[in-house]
Enzyme design. Structure first.
Site, PDB file in Angstrom:
ATOM      1  N   TYR A 104     -31.008  13.721  -6.435  1.00 21.05           N
ATOM      2  CA  TYR A 104     -31.633  12.652  -7.221  1.00 21.05           C
ATOM      3  C   TYR A 104     -32.992  13.112  -7.756  1.00 21.05           C
ATOM      4  O   TYR A 104     -33.345  12.819  -8.894  1.00 21.05           O
ATOM      5  CB  TYR A 104     -31.787  11.383  -6.369  1.00 21.05           C
ATOM      6  CG  TYR A 104     -30.459  10.768  -6.002  1.00 21.05           C
ATOM      7  CD1 TYR A 104     -29.858   9.828  -6.828  1.00 21.05           C
ATOM      8  CD2 TYR A 104     -29.789  11.138  -4.836  1.00 21.05           C
ATOM      9  CE1 TYR A 104     -28.634   9.268  -6.507  1.00 21.05           C
ATOM     10  CE2 TYR A 104     -28.560  10.584  -4.501  1.00 21.05           C
ATOM     11  CZ  TYR A 104     -27.991   9.651  -5.344  1.00 21.05           C
ATOM     12  OH  TYR A 104     -26.770   9.115  -5.019  1.00 21.05           O
ATOM     13  N   ASN A 128     -23.845   3.371 -13.512  1.00 19.03           N
ATOM     14  CA  ASN A 128     -22.982   4.148 -14.398  1.00 19.03           C
ATOM     15  C   ASN A 128     -21.624   3.454 -14.537  1.00 19.03           C
ATOM     16  O   ASN A 128     -20.905   3.313 -13.554  1.00 19.03           O
ATOM     17  CB  ASN A 128     -22.804   5.560 -13.819  1.00 19.03           C
ATOM     18  CG  ASN A 128     -21.769   6.385 -14.545  1.00 19.03           C
ATOM     19  OD1 ASN A 128     -21.425   6.132 -15.690  1.00 19.03           O
ATOM     20  ND2 ASN A 128     -21.263   7.390 -13.858  1.00 19.03           N
ATOM     21  N   CYS A 136     -21.334  11.071 -11.878  1.00 17.70           N
ATOM     22  CA  CYS A 136     -22.349  10.659 -10.910  1.00 17.70           C
ATOM     23  C   CYS A 136     -21.992  11.121  -9.503  1.00 17.70           C
ATOM     24  O   CYS A 136     -22.865  11.200  -8.637  1.00 17.70           O
ATOM     25  CB  CYS A 136     -22.573   9.156 -10.968  1.00 17.70           C
ATOM     26  SG  CYS A 136     -21.099   8.159 -10.760  1.00 17.70           S
ATOM     27  N   HIS A 137     -20.722  11.478  -9.284  1.00 15.45           N
ATOM     28  CA  HIS A 137     -20.322  11.984  -7.962  1.00 15.45           C
ATOM     29  C   HIS A 137     -20.971  13.332  -7.657  1.00 15.45           C
ATOM     30  O   HIS A 137     -21.007  13.748  -6.510  1.00 15.45           O
ATOM     31  CB  HIS A 137     -18.792  12.093  -7.866  1.00 15.45           C
ATOM     32  CG  HIS A 137     -18.162  12.987  -8.882  1.00 15.45           C
ATOM     33  ND1 HIS A 137     -17.840  12.543 -10.151  1.00 15.45           N
ATOM     34  CD2 HIS A 137     -17.806  14.291  -8.833  1.00 15.45           C
ATOM     35  CE1 HIS A 137     -17.304  13.545 -10.832  1.00 15.45           C
ATOM     36  NE2 HIS A 137     -17.271  14.620 -10.046  1.00 15.45           N
ATOM     37  N   GLU A 163     -13.231  19.470  -7.231  1.00 13.93           N
ATOM     38  CA  GLU A 163     -13.944  20.387  -8.112  1.00 13.93           C
ATOM     39  C   GLU A 163     -14.248  21.701  -7.409  1.00 13.93           C
ATOM     40  O   GLU A 163     -14.134  22.772  -8.014  1.00 13.93           O
ATOM     41  CB  GLU A 163     -15.221  19.738  -8.645  1.00 13.93           C
ATOM     42  CG  GLU A 163     -14.922  18.596  -9.604  1.00 13.93           C
ATOM     43  CD  GLU A 163     -16.169  17.993 -10.238  1.00 13.93           C
ATOM     44  OE1 GLU A 163     -17.270  18.563 -10.096  1.00 13.93           O
ATOM     45  OE2 GLU A 163     -16.026  16.935 -10.882  1.00 13.93           O
TER      46      GLU A 163
END
Length: 169
Positions: A104, A128, A136-137, A163
Protein backbone atom coordinates in the site's frame (compact mmCIF):
# COMPACT_ATOMS: atom_id res chain seq x y z
CA UNK A 1 -28.19 1.27 -20.95
CA UNK A 2 -26.84 -0.93 -18.15
CA UNK A 3 -26.25 -4.54 -19.13
CA UNK A 4 -25.26 -7.53 -17.01
CA UNK A 5 -24.47 -11.20 -17.12
CA UNK A 6 -22.96 -13.84 -14.89
CA UNK A 7 -20.17 -16.26 -15.68
CA UNK A 8 -18.58 -19.13 -13.82
CA UNK A 9 -14.99 -18.84 -12.60
CA UNK A 10 -12.63 -20.48 -10.12
CA UNK A 11 -13.67 -17.70 -7.71
CA UNK A 12 -17.37 -18.52 -8.00
CA UNK A 13 -20.02 -16.95 -10.19
CA UNK A 14 -18.90 -13.50 -11.37
CA UNK A 15 -21.42 -10.71 -11.92
CA UNK A 16 -20.38 -8.52 -14.85
CA UNK A 17 -22.06 -5.14 -15.27
CA UNK A 18 -21.43 -2.91 -18.25
CA UNK A 19 -22.54 0.10 -20.21
CA UNK A 20 -23.11 0.24 -23.94
CA UNK A 21 -20.11 1.83 -25.63
CA UNK A 22 -19.45 2.72 -29.26
CA UNK A 23 -15.70 2.32 -28.72
CA UNK A 24 -15.51 -0.91 -26.67
CA UNK A 25 -14.83 -4.21 -28.34
CA UNK A 26 -18.19 -5.99 -28.43
CA UNK A 27 -19.96 -2.72 -27.65
CA UNK A 28 -19.79 -3.03 -23.86
CA UNK A 29 -17.54 -1.17 -21.42
CA UNK A 30 -17.13 -2.97 -18.10
CA UNK A 31 -18.45 -0.99 -15.11
CA UNK A 32 -18.25 -3.67 -12.41
CA UNK A 33 -16.99 -7.19 -11.81
CA UNK A 34 -18.15 -8.70 -8.51
CA UNK A 35 -17.72 -12.05 -6.78
CA UNK A 36 -20.28 -13.72 -4.49
CA UNK A 37 -20.34 -12.19 -1.02
CA UNK A 38 -18.09 -9.31 -2.03
CA UNK A 39 -18.01 -6.37 0.35
CA UNK A 40 -19.64 -3.52 -1.60
CA UNK A 41 -20.20 -5.72 -4.66
CA UNK A 42 -22.81 -4.97 -7.28
CA UNK A 43 -26.24 -6.55 -7.25
CA UNK A 44 -28.66 -6.71 -10.17
CA UNK A 45 -30.94 -3.66 -10.22
CA UNK A 46 -34.38 -3.06 -11.72
CA UNK A 47 -34.04 -1.70 -15.24
CA UNK A 48 -30.81 -3.56 -16.04
CA UNK A 49 -30.86 -5.79 -19.10
CA UNK A 50 -29.39 -9.28 -19.02
CA UNK A 51 -27.33 -9.81 -22.16
CA UNK A 52 -24.63 -12.49 -22.13
CA UNK A 53 -23.73 -11.81 -25.77
CA UNK A 54 -22.70 -8.24 -24.89
CA UNK A 55 -19.95 -9.67 -22.65
CA UNK A 56 -18.57 -12.38 -24.97
CA UNK A 57 -15.18 -10.70 -25.40
CA UNK A 58 -14.88 -9.91 -21.70
CA UNK A 59 -15.77 -13.44 -20.59
CA UNK A 60 -13.32 -14.83 -23.15
CA UNK A 61 -10.52 -12.71 -21.67
CA UNK A 62 -11.45 -13.77 -18.14
CA UNK A 63 -11.48 -17.45 -19.12
CA UNK A 64 -8.02 -17.10 -20.70
CA UNK A 65 -6.73 -15.33 -17.57
CA UNK A 66 -7.99 -18.10 -15.28
CA UNK A 67 -6.49 -20.73 -17.62
CA UNK A 68 -3.13 -18.93 -17.39
CA UNK A 69 -2.85 -18.01 -21.07
CA UNK A 70 -3.57 -14.29 -20.55
CA UNK A 71 -1.59 -11.96 -18.28
CA UNK A 72 -3.42 -8.70 -18.99
CA UNK A 73 -6.76 -7.43 -20.17
CA UNK A 74 -7.82 -5.34 -23.16
CA UNK A 75 -11.18 -4.51 -21.65
CA UNK A 76 -12.55 -0.98 -21.88
CA UNK A 77 -13.78 0.28 -18.53
CA UNK A 78 -16.85 2.47 -18.13
CA UNK A 79 -15.72 5.96 -17.18
CA UNK A 80 -17.02 8.39 -14.62
CA UNK A 81 -16.72 6.27 -11.51
CA UNK A 82 -14.71 7.19 -8.45
CA UNK A 83 -13.13 10.32 -7.09
CA UNK A 84 -10.00 11.81 -8.63
CA UNK A 85 -7.92 10.23 -5.84
CA UNK A 86 -9.53 6.82 -6.39
CA UNK A 87 -8.91 7.02 -10.13
CA UNK A 88 -5.21 7.77 -9.48
CA UNK A 89 -4.97 4.76 -7.18
CA UNK A 90 -6.84 2.56 -9.67
CA UNK A 91 -4.49 3.65 -12.46
CA UNK A 92 -1.56 2.58 -10.26
CA UNK A 93 -3.25 -0.81 -9.82
CA UNK A 94 -3.54 -1.18 -13.59
CA UNK A 95 0.23 -0.66 -13.83
CA UNK A 96 1.20 -3.51 -11.46
CA UNK A 97 2.72 -6.25 -13.64
CA UNK A 98 1.20 -9.73 -13.69
CA UNK A 99 2.63 -12.00 -11.02
CA UNK A 100 4.10 -9.23 -8.88
CA UNK A 101 2.93 -7.43 -5.76
CA UNK A 102 3.31 -3.97 -4.28
CA UNK A 103 2.56 -2.67 -0.81
CA UNK A 104 0.00 0.00 0.00
CA UNK A 105 2.90 2.35 0.77
CA UNK A 106 4.43 1.70 -2.65
CA UNK A 107 1.10 2.56 -4.29
CA UNK A 108 0.96 5.79 -2.26
CA UNK A 109 4.47 6.68 -3.43
CA UNK A 110 3.61 5.90 -7.07
CA UNK A 111 0.73 8.36 -7.04
CA UNK A 112 2.73 11.03 -5.22
CA UNK A 113 0.77 10.75 -1.97
CA UNK A 114 2.48 11.06 1.41
CA UNK A 115 3.21 7.94 3.43
CA UNK A 116 0.42 8.98 5.80
CA UNK A 117 -2.05 8.40 2.94
CA UNK A 118 -1.69 4.60 3.17
CA UNK A 119 -5.13 4.25 4.79
CA UNK A 120 -6.70 6.40 2.08
CA UNK A 121 -4.98 4.28 -0.54
CA UNK A 122 -6.39 1.16 1.12
CA UNK A 123 -9.88 2.67 1.13
CA UNK A 124 -9.60 3.56 -2.57
CA UNK A 125 -8.40 0.05 -3.38
CA UNK A 126 -11.32 -1.38 -1.40
CA UNK A 127 -13.70 0.66 -3.56
CA UNK A 128 -12.32 -0.83 -6.79
CA UNK A 129 -15.41 -1.95 -8.75
CA UNK A 130 -13.41 -4.16 -11.13
CA UNK A 131 -12.02 -7.09 -9.17
CA UNK A 132 -9.61 -9.34 -11.05
CA UNK A 133 -9.27 -7.12 -14.15
CA UNK A 134 -8.04 -4.15 -12.13
CA UNK A 135 -5.60 -6.13 -10.02
CA UNK A 136 -6.14 -4.92 -6.47
CA UNK A 137 -5.29 -8.48 -5.39
CA UNK A 138 -1.64 -7.61 -6.16
CA UNK A 139 -1.46 -5.14 -3.26
CA UNK A 140 -0.22 -6.56 0.03
CA UNK A 141 0.86 -5.30 3.43
CA UNK A 142 4.33 -3.81 3.98
CA UNK A 143 5.40 -7.02 5.74
CA UNK A 144 4.23 -9.18 2.84
CA UNK A 145 1.04 -10.20 4.64
CA UNK A 146 -2.21 -10.58 2.73
CA UNK A 147 -4.50 -7.82 3.86
CA UNK A 148 -7.82 -6.41 2.78
CA UNK A 149 -9.56 -7.79 -0.30
CA UNK A 150 -13.23 -7.06 -0.93
CA UNK A 151 -13.65 -10.54 -2.42
CA UNK A 152 -12.11 -12.24 0.63
CA UNK A 153 -8.54 -13.19 1.46
CA UNK A 154 -9.02 -16.76 0.19
CA UNK A 155 -9.79 -15.42 -3.28
CA UNK A 156 -6.86 -13.00 -3.08
CA UNK A 157 -4.55 -15.92 -2.26
CA UNK A 158 -5.98 -17.97 -5.16
CA UNK A 159 -5.38 -15.13 -7.63
CA UNK A 160 -1.82 -14.55 -6.43
CA UNK A 161 -1.12 -18.30 -6.53
CA UNK A 162 -2.55 -18.52 -10.06
CA UNK A 163 -0.32 -15.70 -11.27
CA UNK A 164 2.73 -17.03 -9.48
CA UNK A 165 2.23 -20.50 -10.93
CA UNK A 166 1.75 -19.28 -14.50
CA UNK A 167 4.56 -16.75 -14.28
CA UNK A 168 7.07 -19.39 -13.18
CA UNK A 169 5.48 -22.47 -14.74
Amino acid sequence: MTLYTTTDSPLGELLLVGEESATAQGGTALASLSVPGQKGGATVQDGWTENAAAFTGITSELRAYFEGSRTGFGIEYAVGRGTEFQRRVWKALDDIPYGTTLSYGEIAARIGAPRAAVRSVGTAIGANPLLVVRPCHRVIGATGALTGYAGGLDRKRRLLDLESHHRTG
